[in-house]
Write a protein that holds these residues in place. Structure first.
Motif, PDB file in Angstrom:
ATOM      1  N   ILE A   1      -0.152   8.571  34.550  1.00  0.00           N
ATOM      2  CA  ILE A   1       0.004  10.017  34.576  1.00  0.00           C
ATOM      3  C   ILE A   1       0.963  10.348  35.712  1.00  0.00           C
ATOM      4  CG2 ILE A   1      -1.183  12.201  35.006  1.00  0.00           C
ATOM      5  CD1 ILE A   1      -3.666  10.825  33.747  1.00  0.00           C
ATOM      6  N   ALA A   2       2.036  11.060  35.409  1.00  0.00           N
ATOM      7  CA  ALA A   2       3.040  11.315  36.434  1.00  0.00           C
ATOM      8  C   ALA A   2       3.822  12.570  36.118  1.00  0.00           C
ATOM      9  CB  ALA A   2       3.985  10.120  36.569  1.00  0.00           C
ATOM     10  N   HIS A   3       4.282  13.242  37.197  1.00  0.00           N
ATOM     11  CA  HIS A   3       5.217  14.346  37.053  1.00  0.00           C
ATOM     12  C   HIS A   3       6.648  13.839  37.221  1.00  0.00           C
ATOM     13  CE1 HIS A   3       1.767  17.201  37.897  1.00  0.00           C
ATOM     14  NE2 HIS A   3       2.358  17.742  36.849  1.00  0.00           N
ATOM     15  N   ARG A   4       6.834  12.881  38.111  1.00  0.00           N
ATOM     16  CA  ARG A   4       8.169  12.320  38.319  1.00  0.00           C
ATOM     17  C   ARG A   4       8.493  11.349  37.197  1.00  0.00           C
ATOM     18  NH1 ARG A   4       7.528  10.548  44.481  1.00  0.00           N
ATOM     19  NH2 ARG A   4       9.231   9.135  43.902  1.00  0.00           N
ATOM     20  N   ALA A   5       9.676  11.524  36.583  1.00  0.00           N
ATOM     21  CA  ALA A   5      10.012  10.802  35.362  1.00  0.00           C
ATOM     22  C   ALA A   5      10.293   9.331  35.592  1.00  0.00           C
ATOM     23  CB  ALA A   5      11.221  11.463  34.688  1.00  0.00           C
ATOM     24  N   GLY A   6      10.626   8.953  36.827  1.00  0.00           N
ATOM     25  CA  GLY A   6      11.050   7.578  37.074  1.00  0.00           C
ATOM     26  C   GLY A   6      10.042   6.542  36.621  1.00  0.00           C
ATOM     27  N   VAL A   7       8.772   6.780  36.898  1.00  0.00           N
ATOM     28  CA  VAL A   7       7.744   5.801  36.572  1.00  0.00           C
ATOM     29  C   VAL A   7       7.463   5.757  35.073  1.00  0.00           C
ATOM     30  CG1 VAL A   7       5.736   7.309  36.772  1.00  0.00           C
ATOM     31  CG2 VAL A   7       5.541   4.904  37.433  1.00  0.00           C
ATOM     32  N   LEU A   8       7.914   6.770  34.330  1.00  0.00           N
ATOM     33  CA  LEU A   8       7.682   6.814  32.891  1.00  0.00           C
ATOM     34  C   LEU A   8       8.857   6.269  32.087  1.00  0.00           C
ATOM     35  CD1 LEU A   8       6.069  10.381  32.619  1.00  0.00           C
ATOM     36  CD2 LEU A   8       4.903   8.167  32.747  1.00  0.00           C
ATOM     37  N   ALA A   9       9.900   5.790  32.783  1.00  0.00           N
ATOM     38  CA  ALA A   9      11.113   5.361  32.075  1.00  0.00           C
ATOM     39  C   ALA A   9      10.884   4.124  31.224  1.00  0.00           C
ATOM     40  CB  ALA A   9      12.230   5.103  33.090  1.00  0.00           C
ATOM     41  N   ARG A  10       9.848   3.344  31.547  1.00  0.00           N
ATOM     42  CA  ARG A  10       9.661   2.072  30.845  1.00  0.00           C
ATOM     43  C   ARG A  10       8.371   2.025  30.026  1.00  0.00           C
ATOM     44  NH1 ARG A  10      12.563  -1.943  33.658  1.00  0.00           N
ATOM     45  NH2 ARG A  10      11.890  -3.392  32.033  1.00  0.00           N
ATOM     46  N   VAL A  11       7.678   3.156  29.877  1.00  0.00           N
ATOM     47  CA  VAL A  11       6.440   3.125  29.097  1.00  0.00           C
ATOM     48  C   VAL A  11       6.766   3.051  27.611  1.00  0.00           C
ATOM     49  CG1 VAL A  11       5.144   4.392  30.854  1.00  0.00           C
ATOM     50  CG2 VAL A  11       6.265   5.656  29.018  1.00  0.00           C
ATOM     51  N   ASP A  12       5.826   2.500  26.848  1.00  0.00           N
ATOM     52  CA  ASP A  12       6.027   2.368  25.400  1.00  0.00           C
ATOM     53  C   ASP A  12       5.824   3.689  24.675  1.00  0.00           C
ATOM     54  OD1 ASP A  12       6.318  -0.400  25.780  1.00  0.00           O
ATOM     55  OD2 ASP A  12       4.142  -0.680  25.670  1.00  0.00           O
ATOM     56  N   ARG A  13       4.795   4.446  25.136  1.00  0.00           N
ATOM     57  CA  ARG A  13       4.403   5.648  24.397  1.00  0.00           C
ATOM     58  C   ARG A  13       4.236   6.803  25.383  1.00  0.00           C
ATOM     59  NH1 ARG A  13       2.662   4.116  19.410  1.00  0.00           N
ATOM     60  NH2 ARG A  13       1.461   6.027  19.049  1.00  0.00           N
ATOM     61  N   LEU A  14       4.313   8.018  24.857  1.00  0.00           N
ATOM     62  CA  LEU A  14       4.081   9.222  25.648  1.00  0.00           C
ATOM     63  C   LEU A  14       3.042  10.084  24.948  1.00  0.00           C
ATOM     64  CD1 LEU A  14       7.585  10.485  26.872  1.00  0.00           C
ATOM     65  CD2 LEU A  14       5.727   9.597  28.275  1.00  0.00           C
ATOM     66  N   LEU A  15       2.229  10.752  25.757  1.00  0.00           N
ATOM     67  CA  LEU A  15       1.252  11.708  25.246  1.00  0.00           C
ATOM     68  C   LEU A  15       1.481  13.019  25.989  1.00  0.00           C
ATOM     69  CD1 LEU A  15      -2.473  11.188  24.461  1.00  0.00           C
ATOM     70  CD2 LEU A  15      -1.816  13.042  25.992  1.00  0.00           C
ATOM     71  N   VAL A  16       1.606  14.104  25.257  1.00  0.00           N
ATOM     72  CA  VAL A  16       1.834  15.423  25.846  1.00  0.00           C
ATOM     73  C   VAL A  16       0.546  16.238  25.725  1.00  0.00           C
ATOM     74  CG1 VAL A  16       3.233  17.508  25.818  1.00  0.00           C
ATOM     75  CG2 VAL A  16       4.251  15.315  25.171  1.00  0.00           C
TER      76      VAL A  16
END
Length: 575
Positions: A529-544
């Motif tokens: 869970i993050a607000h800063r996008a950097g750590v989410l650049a390599r995740v497989d999936r996203l949940l909004v």
């Protein structure tokens, strides 16, 4: 006071049953002590009626020797029963302290730990102190009353009448004092809760200039508690004073009545003093009970509080079948969570599946339920409705410590505890009997995976550096990296990271990304869970998430494209 055991309170009943032998012996010794309290009465009667009448020094020596032996036995037995009650208090400490802490920490009880332990301490002190002795002595009042009747019916009637007056005063004290003591206890509990909250936020209070205001609030709450406690004490003191007056008056009346009876030849001269002593012993337990009433009422209230805690967490000790180690398949099925005291659910109808080796990023505005989702996935929250499963097994089918072995959780606030860095990373496993060598190896491995190993080695005592509450002694970034190492400890199959990069520099964020990828590569399911996008650049999936509801979930690129289209629609509408 301590014999009500509703369903769920079996551990409390079991703890008291373990003290049964001690309490039986206390009762037996109390019987002997109260019988031996007749010694001064019998001695006086023998001295006046035999020694003085006959002038026999031999008789005086014999009765004096017998009295000394009886009084020595009384003192010894009284000492022994006091020690036995002290042992009862220690036994309760050994039997109940750990279960109470376990219920508070593991069973997600809303009760404050400080208040629950304070309740237990109140009960323990009452059980092992003078209040309990008063309860054991009270049933022997009829024995002294019978002895008064044996001296003369009129002396017995005076003692009975006086005892009834004292009992009436004791009942009035109970009726008058109970609500005042309850109000004083509640006020003090509220003050303690507020103090606990302020202590945990001391830095924020100083930074916001709220130090004086918070101190003023605390003083006002403590003043209220002190005033209510004073009212309770003054009320009790009023009745204690009245009871003492009545007792002294009865003793004097007994002397006068005995003198009249002696003059009329209906009793001996020795019975004059004996009547006053017997009456004093007959009413002494009542006076002692009234003096201990405040402690007894508080203990009774505290005992009910402990029963409520155990009943509310009765599921804690149920037997669970041992299950195989999970692989990391997470399933959250139609789950709703509404926290106590809130009007709307934080999560509504949530469905989520995550396979071993997959990484999921969770995004959404503040208040959308992201942290609640993290707490649910980590096993820190129980769903209001629905179920969370790990490899098909409901979280509740595993004991919480066992479940936590397979889950690594990093909350928004690092939440470090007083102790060494190694203890914090290893989740204080040295207190569970785990071999020290294995703990050291796993702690170092977790720190290396988190990229914190070199940072720890640069600290004054490395892994043995002692931390204060909430990680005092480390910077925010250092504390966050230690918390990441703690989450990675033991190679969990499910990793839940809530805002893991909020205080990290570039080096720390790189280490975080490497840790996430390494965990996924070894087969762990990862939620970030993050607000800063950097750590989410390599995740497989996203949940909004929005307002506790899943807006979209799927492959990262697809969800990003959906978000882009949503923003485009919003801009067009705004025109």
């Amino acid at each position: 006071m301590l014999l009500s055991f509703p369903k769920g309170a079996e551990p409390l009943a079991k703890a008291l049953r373990s003290c049964k032998t001690h309490l039986v012996w206390v009762a037996a010794f109390s019987a002997l002590v109260n019988l031996l309290y007749l010694t001064p009465t019998l001695y006086m009667m023998q001295v006046y009626d035999r020694v003085v009448a006959t002038g026999s020094l031999t008789t005086l020596a014999l009765v004096t020797g017998a009295a000394v032996l009886a009084l020595a036995s009384l003192a010894l037995l009284d000492w022994v029963r006091t020690r036995l009650l002290t042992r009862v208090g220690l036994r309760l400490e050994r039997k109940l302290a750990a279960p109470i802490l376990s219920r508070l920490v593991d069973a997600r009880s809303p009760a404050s730990g400080a208040l629950a332990l304070r309740d237990f301490e109140t009960v323990r002190q009452a059980v092992s102190g003078q209040a309990m002795l008063a309860l054991f002595d009270a049933p022997w009042t009829p024995i002294y009353l019978a002895a008064c009747f044996l001296l003369h019916p009129w002396l017995g009637a005076l003692t009975l009448l006086g005892g009834m007056v004292l009992v009436g005063l004791a009942l009035l004290n109970e009726i008058d004092s109970r609500p005042r003591i309850k109000a004083a206890t509640q006020a003090m509990n509220e003050a303690l809760r507020a103090q606990e909250s302020l202590t945990h936020q001391s830095e924020t209070l100083r930074a916001l200039g709220m130090r004086r205001a918070s101190i003023g609030q605390q003083i006002a709450q403590r003043r209220t508690a002190a005033e209510r406690n004073l009212q309770a004490q003054l009320t009790g003191g009023k009745y204690i004073g009245a009871i003492k007056f009545v007792r002294l008056l009865l003793q004097s009346a007994a002397l006068g009545l005995a003198a009249i009876l002696a003059i009329r030849g209906e009793i001996s001269a020795g019975a004059i003093i004996a009547a006053s002593v017997l009456l004093s012993r007959a009413v002494a337990p009542i006076e002692l009970l009234v003096g201990s009433w405040s402690q007894l009422v508080q203990a009774r209230t505290s005992w009910k509080g402990l029963i409520d805690l155990f009943v509310a967490t009765e599921d804690h000790d149920r037997t669970r079948t041992a299950l195989p180690a999970p692989l990391g398949r997470l399933a959250i099925e139609n789950t709703t969570i509404q926290l106590p005291g809130t009007e709307r659910p934080q999560l509504r109808g949530l469905n989520l599946r995550l396979e071993p080796g997959q990484t999921l990023g969770v995004i959404g505005p503040s208040g959308s339920g992201k942290t609640t989702l993290a707490r649910l996935a980590a096993g820190a929250l129980e769903p209001t409705a629905g179920v969370a499963r790990l490899d098909g097994a409901d979280y509740q089918t595993r004991e919480s410590d066992e479940l936590a072995r397979f889950i690594g959780y990093m909350p928004q606030s690092p939440g470090l505890f007083p102790g060494s860095i190694k203890d914090n990373i290893s989740r204080f496993q040295r207190h569970t009997g785990e071999p020290a060598d294995g703990i050291d190896a796993r702690a170092v491995a977790a720190a290396q995976l988190a990229g914190a190993h070199d940072m720890i080695l640069r600290l004054p005592e490395g892994y043995d550096t002692e931390l204060g509450p909430m990680g005092a002694g480390l910077s925010a970034g250092q504390a966050q990296r230690i918390a990441l190492a703690r989450a990675l400890y033991g190679d969990p199959v499910l990793l839940v990271l809530d805002e893991p990069n909020s205080n990290l520099d570039q080096e720390g964020e790189t280490a975080l990304m490497n840790a996430i990828l390494a965990s996924a590569q070894r087969g762990a399911a990862v939620i970030v869970i993050a607000h800063r996008a950097g750590v989410l650049a390599r995740v497989d999936r996203l949940l909004v998430l929005h307002d506790g509801v899943v807006q979209n979930e799927g492959p990262r690129e697809d969800v990003l494209a959906w978000l882009g289209s949503q923003r485009k629609v919003i801009r067009e509408v705004a025109r």
